[in-house]
Design an enzyme around this catalytic site. Structure first.
Site, PDB file in Angstrom:
ATOM      1  N   ARG A  63       0.812  -1.226   0.000  1.00 37.10           N
ATOM      2  CA  ARG A  63       0.000   0.000   0.000  1.00 37.10           C
ATOM      3  C   ARG A  63       0.842   1.272   0.000  1.00 37.10           C
ATOM      4  O   ARG A  63       0.330   2.352   0.249  1.00 37.10           O
ATOM      5  CB  ARG A  63      -0.988   0.022   1.175  1.00 37.10           C
ATOM      6  CG  ARG A  63      -2.043  -1.082   1.120  1.00 37.10           C
ATOM      7  CD  ARG A  63      -2.910  -0.942  -0.141  1.00 37.10           C
ATOM      8  NE  ARG A  63      -4.016  -1.882  -0.175  1.00 37.10           N
ATOM      9  CZ  ARG A  63      -3.988  -3.059  -0.792  1.00 37.10           C
ATOM     10  NH1 ARG A  63      -2.869  -3.456  -1.394  1.00 37.10           N
ATOM     11  NH2 ARG A  63      -5.035  -3.834  -0.809  1.00 37.10           N
ATOM     12  N   LEU A  64       2.124   1.153  -0.285  1.00 36.69           N
ATOM     13  CA  LEU A  64       2.990   2.333  -0.398  1.00 36.69           C
ATOM     14  C   LEU A  64       2.996   2.780  -1.863  1.00 36.69           C
ATOM     15  O   LEU A  64       4.016   2.746  -2.561  1.00 36.69           O
ATOM     16  CB  LEU A  64       4.400   2.023   0.107  1.00 36.69           C
ATOM     17  CG  LEU A  64       4.505   1.712   1.597  1.00 36.69           C
ATOM     18  CD1 LEU A  64       5.944   1.420   1.994  1.00 36.69           C
ATOM     19  CD2 LEU A  64       3.970   2.896   2.428  1.00 36.69           C
TER      20      LEU A  64
END
Length: 214
Positions: A192-193
């Site tokens: 999720r970066l």
């Protein structure tokens, strides 16, 4: 209630790095658009969501088709008397967004909309299939109608009255050019970066580029 908390996907297809992007967001959009067209297996890569502020004060989004883009901006066509058309004419600050799931990419464009020149709207209207031209004429877009049959009868009546050469663009139908003020590119990444790169138009008409936290 259906629990969706276990819906998960890992985004790992690409990356968005400052050293690899152009200074102008239109050039990057061009690259992404044609990469999606070639490799993305998306039926309508030009489908986009147009968000407006309605006359009732509420935001509303709907999917329309992008028909042209260049250094000036993004063009789509609609009935100016429709709910969407009236909203844009009242408040030209709108948002366009593209989500290309197979490429794990999203583009969000904040811009100011204006009517295209009549010659541009005429040229596109003339390029449309005959049925699409007639449909644009007979449909009182966004207005309440009594039935589906009403539209079909209107179309049948018009087909009986005009020849192909007599079909002209209605004055209440045409294009909007959206001149971008801010463009954000989102590339899905692991954990999720995600990569988020934002272009903002400056007073000198150059673009300021920033990375945003996901």
């Amino acid at each position: 209630m259906k629990d969706l908390s276990n819906y998960r996907k890992s985004y790992e297809k690409s990356q968005l790095i400052e050293s690899e992007i152009p200074e102008d967001p239109i050039n990057l959009f061009h690259r992404w658009f044609y990469e999606t067209e070639e490799f993305g297996s998306i039926e309508e890569v030009n489908a986009m969501t147009v968000a407006t502020i309605g006359l009732d004060g509420f935001p509303k989004s709907r999917v329309v088709l992008l028909k042209k883009f260049n250094e000036e901006g993004f063009i789509f066509y609609t009935n100016y008397d429709s709910e969407k058309g009236k909203a844009i004419l009242s408040n030209p600050n709108i948002c366009l967004s593209f989500f290309w799931a197979s490429m794990e990419r999203q583009v969000i464009i904040k811009g100011i909309a204006e009517k295209t020149a009549d010659s541009i709207s005429d040229g596109y209207f003339d390029s449309r299939p005959t049925g699409s031209k007639l449909g644009a004429i007979v449909s009182p877009q966004s207005q309440i109608i009594p039935s589906r049959q009403f539209l079909e009868e209107q179309l049948k009546d018009l087909e009986a009255k005009v020849t192909i050469n007599e079909i002209v663009r209605p004055k209440n139908w045409g294009g909007f050019l959206v001149r971008p003020q801010e463009v954000e590119f989102w590339q899905g990444r692991p954990n999720r970066l995600h990569d988020r790169i934002r272009y903002q138009l400056q007073n000198d008409f150059n673009w300021k580029i920033d990375r945003l936290a996901p």
